[in-house]
Scaffold this motif. Structure first.
Motif, PDB file in Angstrom:
ATOM      1  N   ALA A  42       0.822  -1.309  -0.096  1.00 22.98           N
ATOM      2  CA  ALA A  42      -0.041  -0.061  -0.111  1.00 22.98           C
ATOM      3  C   ALA A  42       0.803   1.153  -0.073  1.00 22.98           C
ATOM      4  O   ALA A  42       0.566   2.259  -0.629  1.00 22.98           O
ATOM      5  CB  ALA A  42      -0.791   0.129   1.212  1.00 22.98           C
ATOM      6  N   GLU A  43       1.855   1.148   0.804  1.00 25.69           N
ATOM      7  CA  GLU A  43       2.708   2.457   0.539  1.00 25.69           C
ATOM      8  C   GLU A  43       3.597   2.430  -0.501  1.00 25.69           C
ATOM      9  O   GLU A  43       3.568   3.654  -1.050  1.00 25.69           O
ATOM     10  CB  GLU A  43       3.951   2.181   1.928  1.00 25.69           C
ATOM     11  N   ARG A  44       3.937   1.516  -1.308  1.00 27.14           N
ATOM     12  CA  ARG A  44       4.542   1.582  -2.570  1.00 27.14           C
ATOM     13  C   ARG A  44       3.440   2.088  -3.511  1.00 27.14           C
ATOM     14  O   ARG A  44       3.819   2.873  -4.404  1.00 27.14           O
ATOM     15  CB  ARG A  44       5.201   0.075  -2.900  1.00 27.14           C
ATOM     16  N   LEU A  45       2.210   1.926  -3.405  1.00 28.82           N
ATOM     17  CA  LEU A  45       1.023   2.273  -4.439  1.00 28.82           C
ATOM     18  C   LEU A  45       0.819   3.568  -4.096  1.00 28.82           C
ATOM     19  O   LEU A  45       0.813   4.483  -5.039  1.00 28.82           O
ATOM     20  CB  LEU A  45      -0.251   1.498  -4.106  1.00 28.82           C
ATOM     21  N   GLU A  46       0.756   3.982  -2.799  1.00 26.35           N
ATOM     22  CA  GLU A  46       0.821   5.540  -2.510  1.00 26.35           C
ATOM     23  C   GLU A  46       2.009   6.393  -3.134  1.00 26.35           C
ATOM     24  O   GLU A  46       1.587   7.307  -3.793  1.00 26.35           O
ATOM     25  CB  GLU A  46       0.719   5.671  -0.995  1.00 26.35           C
ATOM     26  N   THR A  47       3.185   5.913  -2.774  1.00 29.89           N
ATOM     27  CA  THR A  47       4.276   6.637  -3.401  1.00 29.89           C
ATOM     28  C   THR A  47       4.484   6.705  -4.693  1.00 29.89           C
ATOM     29  O   THR A  47       4.566   7.648  -5.315  1.00 29.89           O
ATOM     30  CB  THR A  47       5.389   6.172  -2.693  1.00 29.89           C
ATOM     31  N   GLU A  48       4.347   5.559  -5.452  1.00 29.49           N
ATOM     32  CA  GLU A  48       4.508   5.636  -6.754  1.00 29.49           C
ATOM     33  C   GLU A  48       3.639   6.066  -7.859  1.00 29.49           C
ATOM     34  O   GLU A  48       3.852   6.177  -8.875  1.00 29.49           O
ATOM     35  CB  GLU A  48       5.123   4.016  -7.070  1.00 29.49           C
ATOM     36  N   ILE A  49       2.325   5.633  -7.359  1.00 32.92           N
ATOM     37  CA  ILE A  49       1.133   5.633  -8.375  1.00 32.92           C
ATOM     38  C   ILE A  49       0.073   6.642  -7.819  1.00 32.92           C
ATOM     39  O   ILE A  49      -0.122   7.722  -8.454  1.00 32.92           O
ATOM     40  CB  ILE A  49       0.309   4.415  -8.517  1.00 32.92           C
ATOM     41  N   PHE A  50      -0.496   6.651  -6.611  1.00 35.06           N
ATOM     42  CA  PHE A  50      -1.549   7.316  -6.005  1.00 35.06           C
ATOM     43  C   PHE A  50      -0.962   8.892  -5.938  1.00 35.06           C
ATOM     44  O   PHE A  50      -1.577   9.966  -6.440  1.00 35.06           O
ATOM     45  CB  PHE A  50      -2.058   7.077  -4.861  1.00 35.06           C
ATOM     46  N   GLU A 145       4.888  -2.416 -13.119  1.00 34.73           N
ATOM     47  CA  GLU A 145       5.816  -2.963 -12.186  1.00 34.73           C
ATOM     48  C   GLU A 145       5.091  -3.740 -11.067  1.00 34.73           C
ATOM     49  O   GLU A 145       5.512  -4.567 -10.531  1.00 34.73           O
ATOM     50  CB  GLU A 145       6.820  -2.182 -12.098  1.00 34.73           C
ATOM     51  N   LEU A 146       4.479  -2.620 -10.010  1.00 32.01           N
ATOM     52  CA  LEU A 146       3.685  -3.065  -8.888  1.00 32.01           C
ATOM     53  C   LEU A 146       2.909  -4.252  -9.073  1.00 32.01           C
ATOM     54  O   LEU A 146       2.801  -5.315  -8.459  1.00 32.01           O
ATOM     55  CB  LEU A 146       2.940  -1.923  -8.413  1.00 32.01           C
ATOM     56  N   LEU A 147       2.121  -4.480 -10.298  1.00 30.86           N
ATOM     57  CA  LEU A 147       1.286  -5.510 -10.541  1.00 30.86           C
ATOM     58  C   LEU A 147       1.972  -6.726 -10.805  1.00 30.86           C
ATOM     59  O   LEU A 147       1.643  -7.904 -10.242  1.00 30.86           O
ATOM     60  CB  LEU A 147       0.406  -5.202 -11.669  1.00 30.86           C
ATOM     61  N   ARG A 148       3.148  -6.696 -11.263  1.00 25.61           N
ATOM     62  CA  ARG A 148       3.907  -7.848 -11.506  1.00 25.61           C
ATOM     63  C   ARG A 148       4.602  -8.499 -10.528  1.00 25.61           C
ATOM     64  O   ARG A 148       4.694  -9.871 -10.389  1.00 25.61           O
ATOM     65  CB  ARG A 148       5.115  -7.264 -12.409  1.00 25.61           C
ATOM     66  N   THR A 149       4.556  -7.595  -9.554  1.00 26.55           N
ATOM     67  CA  THR A 149       5.191  -8.404  -8.195  1.00 26.55           C
ATOM     68  C   THR A 149       4.095  -9.038  -7.255  1.00 26.55           C
ATOM     69  O   THR A 149       4.235  -9.457  -6.166  1.00 26.55           O
ATOM     70  CB  THR A 149       5.825  -7.213  -7.390  1.00 26.55           C
ATOM     71  N   PHE A 150       3.059  -8.743  -7.655  1.00 21.18           N
ATOM     72  CA  PHE A 150       1.778  -9.334  -6.670  1.00 21.18           C
ATOM     73  C   PHE A 150       2.037 -11.112  -6.814  1.00 21.18           C
ATOM     74  O   PHE A 150       2.288 -11.412  -7.881  1.00 21.18           O
ATOM     75  CB  PHE A 150       0.436  -9.055  -7.320  1.00 21.18           C
TER      76      PHE A 150
END
Length: 152
Positions: A42-50, A145-150
Motif C-alpha cells: 500500500a505504501e508503494r502504491l501511494e508513493t509511486e502511483i497515487f 511493475e507493482l502489479l507484476r510483483t503481486f
C-alpha cells in the motif's frame, strides 16, 4: 458558424474538466486498491502511483480554476468519483485507474495537439496542461511493475 474566443475558452475549460474527472475516477480506484493491500505494498502504491495522480488531479483543478478566473468565466468543479468493486479486486482497481489516467492523458494530448491553448493565448494554461501530463507520464509503467510483483 463563427468560432469565437469565448467558445474556445469554454471548450478549453470543458476539456480540462473532462480530464480532471478521469483523474478523479483514477484516484477513487487507487483509494479502493490501497484499502485492500498489505501495508508495504500500500505504501508503494501511494508513493509511486497515487501521489502523482493526486498531484496531477490537483494541478488540473487549479489550472481550470485559474483559467476561468483570468477570463471571467464560470469555473467548474470536479470531485473524485466513488468507485464500486471491480471483478478482479486490487488488480481491477489498479487497471481501472490506469485506464482513467490514460484517458485523461489522451484528452489533454488531443487538446494540446489542437493548438487551441495557443490560439487562446494563455501561457499559464499551457504550463498547467504540460505539468499534469508530466505528473502522470510514469504512472502506467510503475503500476505495471507493482502489479507484476503481486503474488510473490
Amino acid at each position: 458558424m463563427p468560432y469565437t474566443t469565448a467558445d474556445a475558452q469554454r471548450q478549453l475549460l470543458d476539456t480540462v474538466v473532462t480530464a480532471g474527472e478521469a483523474l478523479g475516477s483514477a484516484l477513487a480506484s487507487l483509494t479502493e486498491a490501497y484499502e485492500l493491500l498489505d501495508e508495504q505494498t500500500a505504501e508503494r502504491l501511494e508513493t509511486e502511483i497515487f501521489r502523482p495522480v493526486q498531484m496531477a488531479y490537483g494541478r488540473a483543478r487549479r489550472t481550470q480554476a485559474e483559467f476561468a478566473e483570468r477570463h471571467q468565466l464560470p469555473g467548474r468543479s470536479f470531485e473524485p468519483a466513488v468507485r464500486g468493486a471491480p471483478a478482479n479486486g486490487v488488480k481491477g482497481f489498479i487497471d481501472a485507474a490506469l485506464q482513467e489516467t490514460a484517458e485523461a492523458d489522451r484528452t489533454l494530448a488531443t487538446l494540446q495537439d489542437s493548438m487551441l491553448p495557443i490560439e487562446v493565448g494563455d501561457a499559464e494554461l499551457r504550463a498547467g496542461l504540460e505539468e499534469v501530463r508530466s505528473l502522470i507520464g510514469d504512472v502506467a509503467p510503475r503500476a505495471r511493475e507493482l502489479l507484476r510483483t503481486f503474488g510473490r
